[in-house]
Design an enzyme around this catalytic site. Structure first.
Site, PDB file in Angstrom:
ATOM      1  N   TYR A 107       0.701  -1.114   0.018  1.00 24.50           N
ATOM      2  CA  TYR A 107      -0.060   0.058  -0.055  1.00 24.50           C
ATOM      3  C   TYR A 107       0.858   1.111  -0.113  1.00 24.50           C
ATOM      4  CZ  TYR A 107      -3.568   3.597   1.437  1.00 24.50           C
ATOM      5  OH  TYR A 107      -4.327   4.705   1.608  1.00 24.50           O
ATOM      6  N   ASP A 150      -2.400  -1.545  -3.902  1.00 19.01           N
ATOM      7  CA  ASP A 150      -2.736  -0.229  -4.273  1.00 19.01           C
ATOM      8  C   ASP A 150      -1.387   0.472  -4.176  1.00 19.01           C
ATOM      9  OD1 ASP A 150      -3.381   2.361  -4.560  1.00 19.01           O
ATOM     10  OD2 ASP A 150      -4.814   2.474  -2.664  1.00 19.01           O
ATOM     11  N   HIS A 253     -12.203   1.698  -4.311  1.00 20.00           N
ATOM     12  CA  HIS A 253     -11.448   0.781  -5.495  1.00 20.00           C
ATOM     13  C   HIS A 253     -12.355  -0.447  -5.756  1.00 20.00           C
ATOM     14  CE1 HIS A 253      -7.410   2.691  -4.661  1.00 20.00           C
ATOM     15  NE2 HIS A 253      -7.910   3.167  -3.535  1.00 20.00           N
TER      16      HIS A 253
END
Length: 262
Positions: A107, A150, A253
């Site tokens: 992330y 991500d 998302h």
């Protein structure tokens, strides 16, 4: 061994436990990598996931922010984490499957709103994080590895709804795209999603700010699946589960999938 992997910024695993369970029931990936769990590891609601067959977890967490977790139907070995840019954040964890494949779940920091490290500390942290990733993969070249997460960068012109309008918007600025490419090159990574879907607009994130995200369709591809050169040809069947963005009380998302024959 064939297995399907999904990556999803869930934006609070406790708040969206039922959405995770819905994905596990309906799509049944063998491995699900979650980001922005916003939970200490011991507070991740594993009971329902275990009941659905996902009894294996490797995770790093913290209260209210960040957090990464790898849920699996397949046995996992915890192979550690790295604190890139020394931020003290739970942003990376790695696990190894029994077939020897290592999965890195990332992330990457979002970087704030102003693409200027002098004016915006968060943007500097993002660039430093990516630089540390580059240096680590350069020093320890990964093999038989998958990187997902991500990454908070939409690198290609067709990864955003309007390339020219977003050139000065954090996530698509030239300096971020350059850092993104440097990380890929350092580790010998290949973009699995774009290998499978080489042409056309492709997004995995749509802002909460849009009144009708689906109609406006001002998306960005911030979520990625990469593979090292030695296994990239084993990957196929990539897709973005766009419908998940329209589920009740969704993450902003959508999950991204790929299957590997290894």
């Amino acid at each position: 061994m064939a297995f399907t992997l999904a990556t999803w910024n869930i934006n609070s695993v406790r708040l969206r436990e039922d959405l995770v369970a819905k994905l596990l029931r309906e799509e049944a990936p063998d491995v699900l990598c979650l980001q922005e769990c916003k939970s200490p590891v011991d507070k991740i609601p594993m009971a329902q996931f275990t009941e659905l067959g996902y009894g294996h977890i490797v995770a790093r967490g913290q209260k209210g922010y960040n957090g990464v977790a790898i849920l699996s139907r397949l046995p996992l070995e915890d192979v550690g984490d790295k604190d890139f840019a020394e931020l003290g954040h739970a942003r990376h964890v790695a696990a190894r499957l029994e077939n020897g494949t290592t999965i890195h779940n990332f992330y990457v920091p979002a970087g704030g709103d102003e693409p200027n490290r002098e004016k915006n500390e968060k943007f500097g942290q993002k660039l430093d994080y990516l630089t540390d990733m580059r240096d680590w993969f350069k020093a320890e070249t990964p093999e038989k590895a998958i990187l997902v997460g991500d990454l908070n960068i939409a690198p290609r012109e067709d990864d955003v709804w309007d390339h020219k309008k977003l050139l000065k918007v954090v996530s698509h600025t030239p300096i971020e795209v350059e850092h993104f490419a440097d990380v890929m090159e350092a580790g010998g990574w290949s973009d699995v999603t774009r290998n499978d879907i080489p042409d056309g607009l492709l997004y995995s994130w749509w802002s909460y700010r849009a009144k009708d995200w689906d109609a406006a369709d001002k998306g960005r591809r911030l979520d990625h699946v990469w593979a090292t050169a030695d296994i990239k040809n084993a990957a196929h069947s990539s897709r973005v589960l766009r419908d998940a963005r329209g589920w009740e009380k969704p993450s902003d998302h959508a999950p991204v999938f790929a299957t590997f024959d290894l």
